[in-house]
Write an enzyme that holds these catalytic residues in place. Sequence first.
Site, PDB file in Angstrom:
ATOM      1  CG  HIS A 258      -0.244  -0.391   2.526  1.00  0.00           C
ATOM      2  ND1 HIS A 258       0.240  -1.594   2.538  1.00  0.00           N
ATOM      3  CD2 HIS A 258       0.547   0.585   3.296  1.00  0.00           C
ATOM      4  CE1 HIS A 258       0.434  -1.826   3.852  1.00  0.00           C
ATOM      5  NE2 HIS A 258       1.002  -0.139   3.969  1.00  0.00           N
ATOM      6  NE  ARG A 336       9.870  -6.912   7.624  1.00  0.00           N
ATOM      7  CZ  ARG A 336       8.216  -5.788   7.959  1.00  0.00           C
ATOM      8  NH1 ARG A 336       8.310  -4.746   7.383  1.00  0.00           N
ATOM      9  NH2 ARG A 336       7.845  -6.625   9.077  1.00  0.00           N
ATOM     10  CG  ASP A 338       4.521  -3.216   5.576  1.00  0.00           C
ATOM     11  OD1 ASP A 338       5.737  -4.035   6.877  1.00  0.00           O
ATOM     12  OD2 ASP A 338       4.140  -2.985   5.401  1.00  0.00           O
ATOM     13  CD  GLU A 367       4.759  -7.741   8.464  1.00  0.00           C
ATOM     14  OE1 GLU A 367       4.393  -7.149   8.975  1.00  0.00           O
ATOM     15  OE2 GLU A 367       4.403  -7.124   7.427  1.00  0.00           O
ATOM     16  CG  HIS A 433       8.298  -2.485  13.999  1.00  0.00           C
ATOM     17  ND1 HIS A 433       9.204  -3.185  13.391  1.00  0.00           N
ATOM     18  CD2 HIS A 433       7.310  -2.481  13.419  1.00  0.00           C
ATOM     19  CE1 HIS A 433       8.216  -4.360  12.110  1.00  0.00           C
ATOM     20  NE2 HIS A 433       7.657  -3.456  11.824  1.00  0.00           N
ATOM     21  CG  ASP A 434       4.820  -5.194  13.998  1.00  0.00           C
ATOM     22  OD1 ASP A 434       4.607  -3.815  13.889  1.00  0.00           O
ATOM     23  OD2 ASP A 434       5.384  -5.393  12.246  1.00  0.00           O
ATOM     24  CG  ASP A 478       2.906   0.537  18.094  1.00  0.00           C
ATOM     25  OD1 ASP A 478       3.050   1.843  18.926  1.00  0.00           O
ATOM     26  OD2 ASP A 478       1.935   0.371  17.020  1.00  0.00           O
ATOM     27  NE  ARG A 482       6.091   0.206  16.553  1.00  0.00           N
ATOM     28  CZ  ARG A 482       5.366   0.412  15.784  1.00  0.00           C
ATOM     29  NH1 ARG A 482       5.271   1.869  15.183  1.00  0.00           N
ATOM     30  NH2 ARG A 482       4.918  -0.111  14.945  1.00  0.00           N
TER      31      ARG A 482
END
Lengths: 587, 587
Positions: A258, A336, A338, A367, A433-434, A478, A482
Amino acid sequence: MIMQTVAQGGKMINKYALKHRPISNMCFAYNEKEVEIRFQAKKDDLKKIELFYGDKYDFKALKTIEMEKIFSDFEFDYFVTRVSVEKNRLAYLFKLYDNKIVGYFTEWGYVKELDLLDEEIIQKYLMHYPYINKIDIHKVPDWVKGAVFYQIFPERFFNGNDLISPKNKVPWETEPTRENFFGGDLEGIYQKLDYLADLGINAIYMTPIFKATTNHKYDTIDYYEIDPHFGTKETLKKLVKKAHKLNIKIVLDSVFNHSGYMFDKFVDVKENGEKSRFKNWFYINEFPIDEKKLNYETFGFEPKMPKLNTSNPEVFNYLLKVAKYWIEETDIDGWRLDVANEIDHEFWRKFRKAVKSVKPDAYIVGEVWHNSNSWLQGDQFDSIMNYPIQTACYEYFAKERIDIETFKYKVNRTYFDYATQVSEVMMNLLDSHDTPRFITESKGDSKKLLMVFVFELFYIGCTSVYYGTEIGLTGKMDPECRRTMKWNKNDWDMELFNAYKKLIEISNEFDVIKNGEFRWLENKDILSFKRFNENEEIHIYINNCEKSIKINLNNMKEYRDLYASESIIKSGKLKLSPGEFKIIKII
Amino acid sequence: MIMQTVAQGGKMINKYALKHRPISNMCFAYNEKEVEIRFQAKKDDLKKIELFYGDKYDFKALKTIEMEKIFSDFEFDYFVTRVSVEKNRLAYLFKLYDNKIVGYFTEWGYVKELDLLDEEIIQKYLMHYPYINKIDIHKVPDWVKGAVFYQIFPERFFNGNDLISPKNKVPWETEPTRENFFGGDLEGIYQKLDYLADLGINAIYMTPIFKATTNHKYDTIDYYEIDPHFGTKETLKKLVKKAHKLNIKIVLDSVFNHSGYMFDKFVDVKENGEKSRFKNWFYINEFPIDEKKLNYETFGFEPKMPKLNTSNPEVFNYLLKVAKYWIEETDIDGWRLDVANEIDHEFWRKFRKAVKSVKPDAYIVGEVWHNSNSWLQGDQFDSIMNYPIQTACYEYFAKERIDIETFKYKVNRTYFDYATQVSEVMMNLLDSHDTPRFITESKGDSKKLLMVFVFELFYIGCTSVYYGTEIGLTGKMDPECRRTMKWNKNDWDMELFNAYKKLIEISNEFDVIKNGEFRWLENKDILSFKRFNENEEIHIYINNCEKSIKINLNNMKEYRDLYASESIIKSGKLKLSPGEFKIIKII
């Protein structure tokens, strides 16, 4: 008649548990010469399995080789072998043994009796790996095997140039929200490269750095510009150049599923509706676009992230150019991907060709949180982020929700799900980060963190260290995970940091950790495994129990403890306290 | 803990028999809206299976739908359902029932208990079909569904132009050897098109027609020329044109795995060795080429058929041009791919793009005798020749080596091995140029031949009739199965011929035979199944037993016997003598 259920006069075997599938994760070319064959049976059901194999056009020359039982769990035994065939053609079937032969596993499933001297029978029952065509073999970049990645969320790592920081930035070490900014940037990473080199890592993976509105930058506005709060192309070039000098590779995050809401093509569609020349860059169900009706396809239900139509030649050519541009312009070493599993396979096939055409050993890592075999046939990704192992590590080490057998089952299953070369470059991650940070999930228990790091570091694949994990940085889901990196050493868990450094040093020292094979060791309550090749063998023991455990070492050999100061072990016993681990090399 | 083995207090189920795999033949997009989901369990182990499914980002809206048990055999029950999701994203798991729920099948295999109200649990255990990207959906040509192909071995069908016949040809109806020639040609096929149109067939598949030395022409000398004994491009154009007028499509045979020995590029390599500019067109292990040492890669161990290096851009570009040339130049409708599974996947991906770019509904059908899933993901072939069904038909109908349950098991297994759209255009064949003729294998029993033809014709997929089968032409394995066609009607089995014609006429008349679904009917000793859609339902009964068998029809309905003269059946009983079949339409 091929449907007999029980070996006559013999043992009843569970034929339902017998699993194999030609040309799959259970039968693949490992390299130009060898095909790896795997088989699965009910635990303890079979004493031996032999592979009966050879050239599919020369039945007279078929050979038999015993397979190795490499894993077991509650339910299954897993058998493996590798074979080579002179003329690149392989045909095979399996001979199943209890004390004596109890049947065969064939193109037509389980068969009790088979006349292996009858060529017509053989022809009918053999399975095939029809031809090893070199171009189809799944090749992966060597440098990724056993590498230690350091994942950076650039906004939170280090502010190296305050002149370009967001005006509304809050002071470093303020508690993060989903919206606030801290001023971390590429110059900051550049300035901390010596720190990373000292830590011993081999590669950096950065979450997105292209122009975007959010602090995480997953809403790209311009795929050709570095976010102005992060720096410029020159900063990136400088960063990559110095990193390469320090033997550190750089992998960027590509967000191609996206775009951001402010991506100029989407802005054009919003403004011009059906008249926009970019209307086919997205999936618009009706005009005008309406965020509330969500009458266009998006990532999840997020109206700010319109899904890109990656099957439109204008779009895929644009994105493929992006992928090549940053490699050619700045010399980065991989991407990487996404939300990799929501983009079409056709796109990823073209992507691989484009990327490898400009840098053959670039790393392409997707991912994907679930089964990913359809992207890992050699034509799309090199590998994926290993979320199943991440979850298993949280459950076994931090939350203690699963026992050692279940943990091994999960590790084995993920290993068995993919070709071996995929596992060799799979990104074993923990913090990210997730996800909540492990140290927080384990209630601050740094012994747990070290145990899990030892497991991931010495297990097959590469390892990802999320910035700050090595100094004990905490944080729940999150936005907490972070938080800004701490640079005052007084705030560090120095014991943890030194342990990380020492462990990474060990993993870098021995080729067997990069290229060696993996087997579990037989110990009941302790997680133990070995990495080995023809020249070296290293054993790892991790005591994630509440009691001390004694290990019996083979008295005939000498061992070196690679982690502890007392170096040579001659005693046949080894005692591990709760939370203790050992890395032992056979001398 | 997820590894419990038995549903507490409930029935012991065989968890080893539970089979499903996301993004595979058990979970695929059937079209742009629907995903088909399949599941396999031990026979009679489960009373019901429900699919729990929905958008992977909206756990609150997950729904439950009961799956249909579509097949059973000795060992397994096979469950299927199709679901659609508004946002193209699908997540799911299976609920397993005996009298009450006995567990779940999930991303982590069998689980006894699961709290489906806990979103964290759901997230962990759901399997995914991540996104229906239209471009990835396996699309197949509509015209192939239910079509009747007529396979011609051109050298043996009809001599339409004796001026171009080989000088050493032997008289028509001489016994064929591997070497002799008879003079059959394209003009002959052209002249017999009316015969074929009258027979009712929808397409012709010809074995190779390009310039070659042998009578079978699988040793191509020139990919751009029709063999001079077969005719010219003009003959082929004329043939295709008239065929199209008669609604007959034409499919040619592409031999791209290897060339002939006299192919000019190979001749150049033989003559010039390492200096040949074509040396990389083949896989030469050492120079000079030595037929006895076989120091170059070949098809099988045949020195006369050197394997083409289809990963060399010069070679694949040459062959892709060939594939497009014959479509563009002569308007043929597809390619049958010889030795398809020994050529690299990369080549076939390019081949599909090339062929579909010039004729989107061209049919691409691979010669693969074994499991072929890795070519049938939508990026390579449309489908394959159904050799497993061919073998099963020989074993059940002709040789009586297997019983009805085993036959159904083999049919089911092949169906279940592939996406439904693959089965819909799979080429169900019986006789061919590579196998003994059925009528010979069944010792001249034309009742057997008709039964097996009824099965293949009305089963899902297209059907291939090998020239002469319809008139009772006999022959064992090659060279006998390549006897010349008989054109004197006195030599025909007219009863057989008329039956073929009538059956083809019926299959052409009803759309449900092309596009309807398939289910077995529940009858113990008789092979019976139905084809159905919303409007039509046709039942087929085939009595391959040595005794008469009575069938109970539902008394509430009226039936029309499509094959026999007596048209309307009102009685609830139907008696079939040995070797008899019925094709019954519900009115």
